[in-house]
Design an enzyme around this catalytic site. Structure first.
Site: not given
Ligand code: 2AM
Length: 482
Positions: A129, A183, A186-187, A190
């Site tokens: 990222s 990941k 994480h997104n 976000e």
């Protein structure tokens, strides 16, 4: 001659920038791409004057690698990864390593870990990222998969990763598809962080009539405190950015958000594992609702709101209330995200390093923030922490913010301004801190219409059916669950 430390396949911007970053840190990289002409063009342009070498074929590439061979893929997720793995497998030997740095779904990574291991090849799925700049000067890297591969990757990956107080924003995540799972979360987070900032923006803009410049100044202030983060920083700049006519560009942008799917995958996983990750879910749905632009425009002249209700109280005070609402909601969002990680770890038998994950997100990536330093500290203090909300630091923070948070949600409701993420975070908070929720009635309803049985508070474990209507049978339903 075997001279390269690592090969990197896929010369789109991310791949090119990661190669140049590795080169800066003293590693010799061999570049390869499906369309081979791109290798020559890369060597003649972007990589000119570096130690980067190129390969004309996969055979050529493999021959140029030191052992154990390390091959990193940065190609389109899905079929392209499988195509390269299939072609690489006959060329590699036991002990070699394939790293997939693309945005692959974690289930695909789980499958690839298994199939490559049949030949002793170690597979890693690595979340990357930070966008193009991150890749070039310091990304957040989240590698997971075959743990025996990590010692061979650690110097390169920790070398090129972003640093937070001199610590690399890269550590071993865990087994199997856990790197790509982390990941994905994480997104999702976000998505949530972005939507929370949007809600604050709408409250100030529409609810308080503030200009973009004024909101930019507020974001600047917020960025000096506990909300200090990349997303607040860029939102400040966006608020201040003027189009050629001197008007804020952001106001001219069509209000229909796009998405590539990782937020949706997080929400789907949350449903799959029965974890109430409500804030990310709402942020995905908020994008879906935004994309119904034409429908919304039609409805806007048909469906009534509460009228022109504006906030009329003390402006400074309400801005501070919004700040606290955002902070409290953000705590809930991360608490939910880590709940999902814990549930997936349980499901797949992963041993996840939660403090390490917070550190990986602390710098380099889109959600980087000071706040993640506090999360790291919480998990370091107690690696078994059930939920972030029960850590003393976050408990104190939420207690301090909750009055403001409630005022903001209530005021938003009165003004008819939707705040799906502020609101769902508060509902979660109130639900989670309730020893008793109304699910007793749900159990009664289910037993009433479907004889699904219930347990009594006084006799947990004993399943009871009641004949609620006085007619119908006394037979309970044990053969199906829907
Ligand atoms: P290309 O330059 O040959 O198109 C990002 O799109 C990267 O993924 C590029 O390096 C691209 O290679 C590669 N890529 C996309 N689809 C692919 C496929 N089906 N097979 C192999 N590589 C692919």
């Amino acid at each position: 001659m075997a001279e390269a430390d690592i090969a990197l396949i896929g010369l789109a911007v991310m791949g090119q920038n990661l190669i140049l970053n590795m080169n800066d840190h003293g590693f010799v990289v061999c570049a390869y791409n499906r369309t081979v002409e791109k290798v020559d063009s890369f060597l003649a342009n972007e990589a000119k004057g570096t130690k980067v070498i190129g390969a004309k074929s996969l055979e050529d590439m493999v021959a140029k690698l030191k052992k154990p061979r390390r091959v990193m893929l940065l190609v389109k997720a899905g079929a392209a990864v499988d195509a390269f793995v299939d072609k690489l497998m006959p060329l590699l030997e036991a002990g070699d390593i394939i790293i997939d740095g693309g945005n692959s779904q974690y289930q695909d990574t789980q499958r690839r870990c298994k199939t490559t291991l049949e030949k002793g090849v170690m597979f890693c799925g690595c979340g990357v990222s930070g966008g193009e700049d991150g890749a070039r000067y310091g990304p957040s890297l989240m590698p997971g998969g075959n743990p025996d591969a990590w010692p061979h990757l650690k110097p390169i990956f920790q070398g090129i990763a972003a640093k937070s107080n001199d610590e690399p924003c890269c550590d071993w995540v865990g087994e199997d598809g856990s790197g790509h799972f982390v990941k994905m979360v994480h997104n999702g987070i976000e998505y949530g962080d972005m939507q929370l900032i949007c809600e604050a923006y709408q409250l100030m803009h529409e609810g308080m009539g503030m200009s973009c410049d004024e909101i930019g100044d507020v974001f600047e202030e917020w960025n000096k405190g506990e909300l200090d983060s990349f997303l607040i920083e860029i939102s400040r700049d966006i608020m201040r950015f003027k189009d050629t006519d001197g008007k804020p560009l952001v106001e001219k942008i069509r209000d229909a958000a796009g998405q590539k799917g990782t937020g949706k995958w997080t929400a789907i996983s949350a449903l799959d594992y029965g974890t109430p990750v409500t804030l990310i879910g709402e942020s995905v749905f908020a994008r879906c609702l935004s994309s119904l632009k034409d429908e919304r425009v039609r409805a806007s002249s048909e469906l009534q709101g509460p009228g022109d209700v504006k906030y009329t109280g003390d402006k400074k005070e309400f801005i501070e209330n919004i700040r606290q609402a955002l902070y409290a909601s953000k705590i809930v969002s991360y608490a939910q995200g880590f709940m999902l990680l814990r549930e997936a770890a349980k499901e797949f038998g992963w041993k996840l390093n939660y403090g390490g994950i917070a550190l990986m997100w602390r710098g380099g990536c889109i959600i980087r923030s000071v706040f993640l330093g506090n999360i790291k500290a919480a998990f370091e203090k107690n690696p078994e922490l059930q939920i972030l909300l029960l850590d003393q630091f976050f408990k104190d923070a939420i207690h301090r913010c909750q009055v403001s948070w409630r005022k903001v949600v209530a005021q938003a409701v009165m003004m008819g301004i939707p705040t799906p993420c502020f609101s769902t975070a508060l509902a979660f908070y109130d639900g989670y801190r309730s020893a008793r929720v109304p699910a007793n009635l749900i159990q009664a309803q289910r037993d009433y219409f479907g004889a699904h049985t219930y347990e009594l508070l006084s006799e947990p474990g004993k399943h009871i059916h009641t004949n609620w209507t006085g007619h119908g049978g006394n037979v309970s339903s044990s053969t199906y669950s829907a």
